[in-house]
Structure formats: C-alpha cells, structure tokens
Motif scaffolding. Structure first.
Motif, mmCIF file in Angstrom:
data_model
loop_
_atom_site.group_PDB
_atom_site.id
_atom_site.type_symbol
_atom_site.label_atom_id
_atom_site.label_comp_id
_atom_site.label_asym_id
_atom_site.label_seq_id
_atom_site.Cartn_x
_atom_site.Cartn_y
_atom_site.Cartn_z
ATOM 1 N N LEU A 1 3.218 2.608 5.291
ATOM 2 C CA LEU A 1 4.316 2.852 4.357
ATOM 3 C C LEU A 1 3.881 3.766 3.214
ATOM 4 O O LEU A 1 4.494 3.777 2.156
ATOM 5 C CB LEU A 1 4.830 1.529 3.786
ATOM 6 N N GLY A 2 2.833 4.533 3.428
ATOM 7 C CA GLY A 2 2.341 5.421 2.383
ATOM 8 C C GLY A 2 1.322 4.708 1.515
ATOM 9 O O GLY A 2 0.141 4.630 1.845
ATOM 10 N N ALA A 3 1.760 4.179 0.379
ATOM 11 C CA ALA A 3 0.844 3.503 -0.533
ATOM 12 C C ALA A 3 0.408 2.133 -0.032
ATOM 13 O O ALA A 3 -0.579 1.590 -0.530
ATOM 14 C CB ALA A 3 1.499 3.349 -1.907
ATOM 15 N N LEU A 4 1.113 1.578 0.949
ATOM 16 C CA LEU A 4 0.781 0.260 1.482
ATOM 17 C C LEU A 4 0.687 0.307 2.997
ATOM 18 O O LEU A 4 1.520 0.926 3.667
ATOM 19 C CB LEU A 4 1.841 -0.770 1.075
ATOM 20 N N LEU A 5 -0.322 -0.361 3.525
ATOM 21 C CA LEU A 5 -0.447 -0.577 4.962
ATOM 22 C C LEU A 5 -0.198 -2.059 5.202
ATOM 23 O O LEU A 5 -0.837 -2.919 4.592
ATOM 24 C CB LEU A 5 -1.848 -0.204 5.460
ATOM 25 N N ILE A 6 0.758 -2.362 6.100
ATOM 26 C CA ILE A 6 1.175 -3.736 6.343
ATOM 27 C C ILE A 6 0.757 -4.168 7.739
ATOM 28 O O ILE A 6 1.038 -3.466 8.722
ATOM 29 C CB ILE A 6 2.707 -3.892 6.208
ATOM 30 N N ALA A 7 0.097 -5.311 7.830
ATOM 31 C CA ALA A 7 -0.282 -5.856 9.133
ATOM 32 C C ALA A 7 0.948 -6.484 9.781
ATOM 33 O O ALA A 7 1.654 -7.262 9.136
ATOM 34 C CB ALA A 7 -1.385 -6.896 8.971
ATOM 35 N N PRO A 8 1.258 -6.149 11.038
ATOM 36 C CA PRO A 8 2.425 -6.727 11.707
ATOM 37 C C PRO A 8 2.217 -8.205 11.999
ATOM 38 O O PRO A 8 1.095 -8.692 12.047
ATOM 39 C CB PRO A 8 2.542 -5.904 12.994
ATOM 40 N N ALA A 9 3.330 -8.920 12.179
ATOM 41 C CA ALA A 9 3.273 -10.334 12.524
ATOM 42 C C ALA A 9 4.531 -10.696 13.300
ATOM 43 O O ALA A 9 5.590 -10.070 13.120
ATOM 44 C CB ALA A 9 3.162 -11.200 11.272
ATOM 45 N N GLU A 10 4.422 -11.700 14.156
ATOM 46 C CA GLU A 10 5.560 -12.147 14.954
ATOM 47 C C GLU A 10 6.688 -12.629 14.051
ATOM 48 O O GLU A 10 6.490 -13.445 13.145
ATOM 49 C CB GLU A 10 5.123 -13.294 15.873
#
Length: 247
Positions: free
Chosen positions: A62-71
C-alpha cells in the motif's frame, strides 16, 4: 482477502470506533513488560521497518505500509473526499476493525507520548473519558465517548489506540468494535498490527506528516481484463466505520 475503498471528508481524519453498550466487558491489562520503552523492544514485538525484512514478497503493498494477508481479512482505504488522497487503511476482521496511519517522525524522539496527551484532551472536550493501559505494544489508550444506540438507549463508543515509534516513523493503530475492549476479540488484529511493515522512504518530511498510501498496483475489480488471478478483490465504495473526532 477482500479490498474495498471508503471516503472521508477533510475533517474526518481521526480514528475508527466501535459502539458497545454500557455492559461491555472491560479490557484486561496484559503483562506490562516493555511499557513506555522504545527501540529494541519493538524488534521483538513488531511492527517492523522495511529495512528489517528481506523481501516485499507475500505482502499487500500500500505504499507506506506493507500488510500481511490473512484468511477473512478485508482491506478498505479511507479517502479524503476533497483531495482524493488516501489517508488511512482499515483492516476488517471477524466483526472488528483496525485503522492504520503512518507518520513521519523526528530522528531523535518519538511522538506517541505527545499524541496520547492530545487524544486525552480531545476526548475530554467531547464529554468522554480515557484510560491508559499496559498493552502488547507498550502504553495504550482506551477512549470512550457517549453514544446513543439505535433503540434510543444510552451507551458509549469505544476505541483502543496503539502507537509505536520506529526509525523516523510513527505508526498508529485504532481498534474498533468488540476488539476495542475485548482482548480475545482483538488477538487477530493485534497479530496483523505486529506484522505491519512501515516504508518511511528517504525524502525529508516534517514530523506528523502522513506517509503516502496508495492502492496496490495489482489490485483490480474482479472480472476486469488483465486483473491478476490472486489480486485482492475490490468492493464497491462503501461507508467506513463511524468516525469519531479524536486526536
């Protein structure tokens, strides 16, 4: 994982909050290790700086944030209506929410202590109350504001604020819904907060300047020509969680 988009007006850039009734369960304070400290304790508890991971692979960028996916996770970008600038991302999971915002911070000192005081003052001015608690990521703040339920009964709206000072950045997370007061309900979102990666960038920025968020490059509406098969699904724009003027 679903991906959606919401809108905010220019004056609605504060925090996500969930509504509970007066009999809502109070949050239980965990062990206070690491409370009020900065630096090394973050490396063991998260969130992380982009220099502390080996690869961006496996994250939603997301640019400034990297988000780990989850179910079962749904992502929603909050957009400032006047400028169409993305000002926050909200993670919805199991009926609760976590709003994330990342800011530039000074090299030599953190922002969280000062921001907590500002939140305290803002909540008090609206007839609400706050309580500092020992949380997983250090000192946290539970805010409660008077609210009226759909049936006309009186209750309160609650939000739990988490703040982490990193290297030249500050990350704020706001838990809403049941997770604001129930540690068990918050566990999944707390784990996602722990796994967030902040991308500060090298450009000079004044303290408190929002770090730029954006739609993932591979995000596309399902069925759209050229949409990657594993891209997060885009929902139609919808109203986000109720926003409270806090902080």
């Amino acid at each position: 994982m679903l991906f959606g988009r919401g809108k905010k007006s220019k004056d609605e850039r504060s925090e996500t909050a969930g509504t509970v009734d007066e009999s809502g369960t109070e949050a239980q304070s965990p062990e206070p290790d690491g409370v009020g400290t900065r630096g090394d304790f973050r490396l063991g508890k998260g969130p992380l700086d982009v220099d502390e991971i080996e690869s961006h692979d496996g994250y939603v960028d997301l640019g400034a944030l990297l988000i780990a996916p989850a179910e079962g996770l749904q992502l929603r970008l909050e957009v400032e209506e006047a400028t169409q600038r993305v000002v926050a991302v909200t993670l919805d999971l199991a009926g609760s929410s976590l709003q994330l915002q990342a800011f530039a911070a000074p090299r030599s000192e953190g922002l969280w202590e000062e921001i907590r005081e500002q939140i305290n003052q803002s909540v008090a001015s609206q007839g609400g109350e706050t309580e500092e608690i020992a949380g997983t990521f250090g000192t946290e703040l539970v805010a409660k504001l008077p609210a009226e339920a759909a049936d006309g009964s009186r209750g309160f709206r609650a939000a739990r604020f988490m703040g982490v000072d990193g290297p030249r950045w500050f990350l704020r997370g706001v838990l809403g819904g049941e997770a604001a007061l129930d540690r068990d309900a918050a566990a999944g979102l707390e784990e996602l907060f722990r796994r967030v990666v902040v991308v500060r960038g090298d450009n000079p920025m004044p303290p408190r300047e929002l770090l730029q968020l954006r739609l993932p490059k591979d995000a596309a509406v399902p069925g759209q020509a050229g949409a990657p098969q594993n891209a997060p699904e885009l929902q139609q724009p919808e109203r986000g969680p109720e926003i409270t003027q806090i902080g």
